[in-house]
Design an enzyme around this catalytic site. Structure first.
Site, PDB file in Angstrom:
ATOM      1  N   HIS A 122       4.729  -7.699   3.271  1.00  0.00           N
ATOM      2  CA  HIS A 122       4.261  -6.607   4.120  1.00  0.00           C
ATOM      3  C   HIS A 122       5.450  -5.947   4.814  1.00  0.00           C
ATOM      4  CE1 HIS A 122       0.859  -9.470   3.727  1.00  0.00           C
ATOM      5  NE2 HIS A 122       0.206  -8.344   3.486  1.00  0.00           N
ATOM      6  N   ASP A 180       7.454 -13.531   5.820  1.00  0.00           N
ATOM      7  CA  ASP A 180       6.657 -12.492   5.167  1.00  0.00           C
ATOM      8  C   ASP A 180       7.605 -11.455   4.589  1.00  0.00           C
ATOM      9  OD1 ASP A 180       5.008 -10.453   4.361  1.00  0.00           O
ATOM     10  OD2 ASP A 180       3.850 -10.342   6.216  1.00  0.00           O
ATOM     11  N   SER A 238      -4.105  -6.064   1.669  1.00  0.00           N
ATOM     12  CA  SER A 238      -3.422  -6.025   2.960  1.00  0.00           C
ATOM     13  C   SER A 238      -2.288  -5.003   2.995  1.00  0.00           C
ATOM     14  CB  SER A 238      -2.875  -7.412   3.320  1.00  0.00           C
ATOM     15  OG  SER A 238      -2.036  -7.915   2.297  1.00  0.00           O
TER      16      SER A 238
END
Length: 432
Positions: free
Chosen positions: A407, A404, A155
């Site tokens: 990312h 998160d 990702s």
């Protein structure tokens, strides 16, 4: 006499017209120069789904001639592009959270999701020993006419390809031309430049059976074949002009390891298991050895970049148990230390890269290292944090939400990886 007077009159008229046209051209050029030099942009507000959210507006002109050219007294080939610091950048990003909505994963669209601060957008990477020009999307597209790119991995690789697409979309909008059944692997085309950019989903780079939902919750251990490469990317590699390959984070997951089609051990083995816990570093080292050997022996026509894994910035916990990241500005090297697990992953990566380069000898020019670990380690402010979902605190300002800290927001620090990559391609620099 009359004829002579009329002739002189015409000459005077022509001279006057020439002066008038020249003055007009000079005025227009001066005005254009003024607008080009001093055009700035400021935050504005737009409505998304009926709610007012901030959007950062890009400059109306994309700079192609950078003000930070390399000084004449710097030896370019000795510059380490990965060793530097983040400096303030009043210009900010060249695209906005709203201008690239067709490709940005909603979890990384931090401004639209309600992140209240925008200061994290106004920094750029500056190597210690040289200047680094800003990423010029038009220059990149011109250079990559009739070329093919792929960014391969997990990702974070998807995060990176979306960043690149957003930057390039300021010149031409990409057209999605392919996606797999689960929309994990995709391909885009820039028709005018005939450039294709692919994102290949292969989080382990080797064959794996994964039992995980969209939220990262596993129902069983990963079955990982350490000696069998994932043909999703190996079949594509020979046709590519440029590829960026990376992995790392997924090897921390609970998994059963297979070699020669037989289980040989595991990581995070259940107590009832009779298998040996070999550790994730064994699996990563074994897998990367096969990956690097394949690249070295492949007949790929293009340049292959191997990217080191990117550190996360979870504090007071991890992804699954309440970890957060609350910084709003970059930190110095003295304020942050790479986690032990990230160090282990990076050590494996560097060792395998250096091994294969030594074995390749003169043929190693097609394989280059992208070591962004230290560069992004000092940007704990660049993650979505709680703003991976749309306006998580609208109903309850004290709500406990998933953070998160792995990312990167788009726009955000990950955009500046492309500054370095373009510079390496343009100048043939290895980065080290």
């Amino acid at each position: 006499m009359k004829l002579k007077w009329e002739s002189m009159s015409n000459v005077q008229q022509n001279t006057f017209l020439i002066k008038l046209v020249s003055a007009t051209l000079i005025t227009c050029l001066a005005f254009r120069f003024f607008v080009f030099q001093f055009g700035q942009f400021h935050p504005v507000h737009v409505s998304v789904n009926g709610d007012s959210v901030p959007q950062i507006s890009p400059p109306s002109v994309i700079l192609s001639d950078n003000e930070d050219q390399i000084p004449g007294d710097i030896e370019v080939e000795k510059c380490d592009l990965f060793n530097g610091k983040w400096i303030r950048d009043p210009l900010g990003p060249i695209y906005t959270n709203g201008s690239c909505g067709i490709v940005v994963d909603s979890h990384q669209n931090c401004i639209t999701n309600g992140r209240p601060d925008s200061g994290f957008l106004y920094w750029r990477w500056k190597p210690n020993d040289c200047s680094l020009p800003r990423f010029d999307p038009r220059r990149f597209l011109q250079l990559m006419r009739n070329k093919s790119w792929a960014i391969i991995g997990d990702s974070i690789a998807r995060n990176h390809v979306e960043s690149l697409l957003c930057l390039l979309s300021t010149v031409e909008k990409p057209v999605e031309v392919y996606h797999d059944e689960n929309y994990r692997s995709k391909r885009w085309n820039f028709p005018f430049y005939n450039l294709t950019v692919s994102n290949i989903w292969s989080p382990f780079l080797v064959q794996a059976a994964i039992f995980e939902d969209s939220n990262g919750v596993s129902s069983a251990a990963v079955q990982l074949h350490l000696d069998k490469l994932d043909n999703t990317w190996t079949d594509l590699l020979p046709s590519l002009d440029y590829a960026i390959i990376s992995s790392g984070e997924w090897f921390l997951k609970t998994a059963v390891y297979h070699e020669n089609a037989n289980p040989v051990g595991c990581h995070g083995c259940p107590e009832s298991s009779n298998m040996t816990d070999l550790g994730f570093d064994y699996a990563y080292n074994t897998s990367l050895r096969h990956v690097m050997d394949f690249i070295a022996k492949s007949n790929t026509k293009g340049m292959v970049f191997f990217g080191t894994s990117i550190p996360d910035h979870f504090k007071n916990g991890e992804w699954h148990n309440g970890g957060t990241c609350k910084k709003t500005e970059p930190v110095s090297e003295d304020e942050v230390e790479m986690k032990v697990l990230n160090k282990i992953l990076r050590d494996v990566e560097i060792n395998q890269f250096e091994r294969v380069v030594t074995e390749m000898g003169q043929d190693s020019g097609k394989l280059k290292l992208l070591d962004f670990a230290a560069m992004l380690l000092t940007r704990p402010d660049g993650h979505p944090g709680p703003y991976r979902e749309f306006r998580p605190f609208d109903k309850d300002k004290n709500a406990k939400v998933q953070n998160d800290c792995l990312h990167w927001c788009l726009p955000g620090p990950i955009d500046h990886l492309n500054d370095v990559i373009l510079e390496i391609i343009m100048d043939g620099r290895t980065g080290k």
